[in-house]
Enzyme design. Structure first.
Site, PDB file in Angstrom:
ATOM      1  N   ASP A 179       0.833  -1.208   0.000  1.00 48.12           N
ATOM      2  CA  ASP A 179       0.000   0.000   0.000  1.00 48.12           C
ATOM      3  C   ASP A 179       0.869   1.260   0.000  1.00 48.12           C
ATOM      4  OD1 ASP A 179      -2.359   1.420   0.014  1.00 48.12           O
ATOM      5  OD2 ASP A 179      -2.599   1.330   2.187  1.00 48.12           O
ATOM      6  N   ARG A 236       0.080   7.618  -2.896  1.00 49.37           N
ATOM      7  CA  ARG A 236       0.532   8.697  -2.012  1.00 49.37           C
ATOM      8  C   ARG A 236       2.010   9.017  -2.244  1.00 49.37           C
ATOM      9  NH1 ARG A 236      -1.634   6.094   3.289  1.00 49.37           N
ATOM     10  NH2 ARG A 236      -2.117   4.438   1.794  1.00 49.37           N
ATOM     11  N   ARG A 272      -0.356   8.861 -10.227  1.00 45.70           N
ATOM     12  CA  ARG A 272      -0.353   7.643  -9.425  1.00 45.70           C
ATOM     13  C   ARG A 272       0.431   6.499 -10.081  1.00 45.70           C
ATOM     14  NH1 ARG A 272      -4.018   6.914  -5.414  1.00 45.70           N
ATOM     15  NH2 ARG A 272      -4.241   4.715  -5.973  1.00 45.70           N
ATOM     16  N   HIS A 328       3.188   3.273  -8.982  1.00 43.31           N
ATOM     17  CA  HIS A 328       3.090   1.844  -9.296  1.00 43.31           C
ATOM     18  C   HIS A 328       4.357   1.348  -9.997  1.00 43.31           C
ATOM     19  CE1 HIS A 328      -0.963   1.856  -7.919  1.00 43.31           C
ATOM     20  NE2 HIS A 328      -1.434   2.586  -8.911  1.00 43.31           N
ATOM     21  N   THR A 345     -10.262  -7.298  -6.203  1.00 42.83           N
ATOM     22  CA  THR A 345     -11.486  -7.203  -7.007  1.00 42.83           C
ATOM     23  C   THR A 345     -12.063  -5.793  -6.939  1.00 42.83           C
ATOM     24  OG1 THR A 345     -12.741  -8.045  -5.103  1.00 42.83           O
ATOM     25  CG2 THR A 345     -12.092  -9.650  -6.776  1.00 42.83           C
ATOM     26  N   ARG A 373     -11.418   1.479  -9.861  1.00 40.91           N
ATOM     27  CA  ARG A 373     -10.556   2.654  -9.982  1.00 40.91           C
ATOM     28  C   ARG A 373     -10.704   3.267 -11.380  1.00 40.91           C
ATOM     29  NH1 ARG A 373      -4.789   1.656  -6.825  1.00 40.91           N
ATOM     30  NH2 ARG A 373      -5.702   1.332  -4.775  1.00 40.91           N
ATOM     31  N   LEU A 390      11.873 -20.243  -3.431  1.00 36.99           N
ATOM     32  CA  LEU A 390      10.763 -19.399  -2.994  1.00 36.99           C
ATOM     33  C   LEU A 390       9.602 -19.455  -3.985  1.00 36.99           C
ATOM     34  CD1 LEU A 390       9.619 -17.035  -1.175  1.00 36.99           C
ATOM     35  CD2 LEU A 390      10.796 -15.478  -2.753  1.00 36.99           C
TER      36      LEU A 390
END
Length: 245
Positions: free
Chosen positions: A19, A23, A32, A36, A65, A70, A130
């Site tokens: 998250d 911001r 934005r 990302h 979901t 957005r 992993l």
């Protein structure tokens, strides 16, 4: 800090709610999607750090979901970024023996994204290090709803008796049926909630919240979270005296 870790108490499965991308970008006066894109560095560092420490599963909440609601341009950019990232990371996964898995309603993803995911999952299927689990178009309630539907159908067709529905049976109908429950959940950006993520699986998971925005998250922050986890006493309903050797 890394030397302070107890190698015998490294969580086998860490889940992360990534998250703060938006911001982070806004703080830098950018759109934005810029956040990302820069979040990829945090993903790489978390995967690398987890592999180095011996974590077996790392589940990343990449797209819920609810995220479909957005703005359309942001969703489109995210899907394009997903495709590019998967394509670019497969060679590193092969080199480092990392396996890719997904949970969620991946059928709802754009065709190109589905194809790249399927290709990457197939190519890394035999890797034994992993396992990186991408939660895409995922939500806990959606997962539980689907599990209930599957179980009801089996009861209707007499493949299963109502009396035989146990917690193990429910878990076996979840997306994560072949993945152990997380011991540690990390959420970045200072938000203190689990946002419809792994609702069944987090029943006894230790929760760790940090103010760090996801694009700034690095290996040292992962180590900090694990150190905090190792200080806790996991009782699973028992008393402290019962679980001590």
């Amino acid at each position: 800090m890394k030397e302070s870790l107890d190698k015998e108490k490294i969580p086998h499965h860490i889940a992360v709610i990534m998250d703060g991308n938006g911001r982070w970008a806004q703080q830098k006066g950018a759109m934005r999607i810029f956040g990302h894109k820069n979040a990829i560095n945090a993903v790489r560092d978390s995967i690398e750090g987890s592999a180095e420490l011996g974590v077996k599963y790392l589940t990343l909440y990449a797209f819920s979901t609810e995220n479909w609601s957005r703005p359309e341009d942001e969703v489109s950019a995210l899907m394009e970024l997903l495709v590019d990232t998967i394509s670019g990371e497969v060679p590193n996964m092969m080199k480092n023996n990392i396996r890719l898995l997904t949970i969620g309603d991946t059928d709802s993803l754009p065709k190109k994204a589905k194809e790249k995911l399927k290709e990457a999952i197939s190519m890394t299927a035999k890797n034994t290090g992993l396992s990186v689990v991408l939660a895409l178009s995922y939500s806990g309630r959606w997962e539980i709803q689907n599990a209930v539907k599957s179980i009801v159908k089996k009861v209707e067709t007499k493949q299963l008796n109502i009396e035989d529905i146990t917690q193990e049976v429910i878990a076996a109908h979840l997306n994560t049926k072949d993945i152990p429950d997380p011991e540690l959940l990390i959420r970045t950006s200072g938000e203190i909630r689990i946002s419809n993520f792994l609702l069944w699986q987090l029943a006894y998971t230790e929760l760790y919240f940090t103010e760090v925005l996801w694009p700034d998250f690095r290996k040292e922050h992962l180590v900090e979270a694990i150190l905090d986890y190792q200080k806790r006493e996991r009782r699973f309903g028992k008393t402290g005296a019962q679980i001590k050797p």
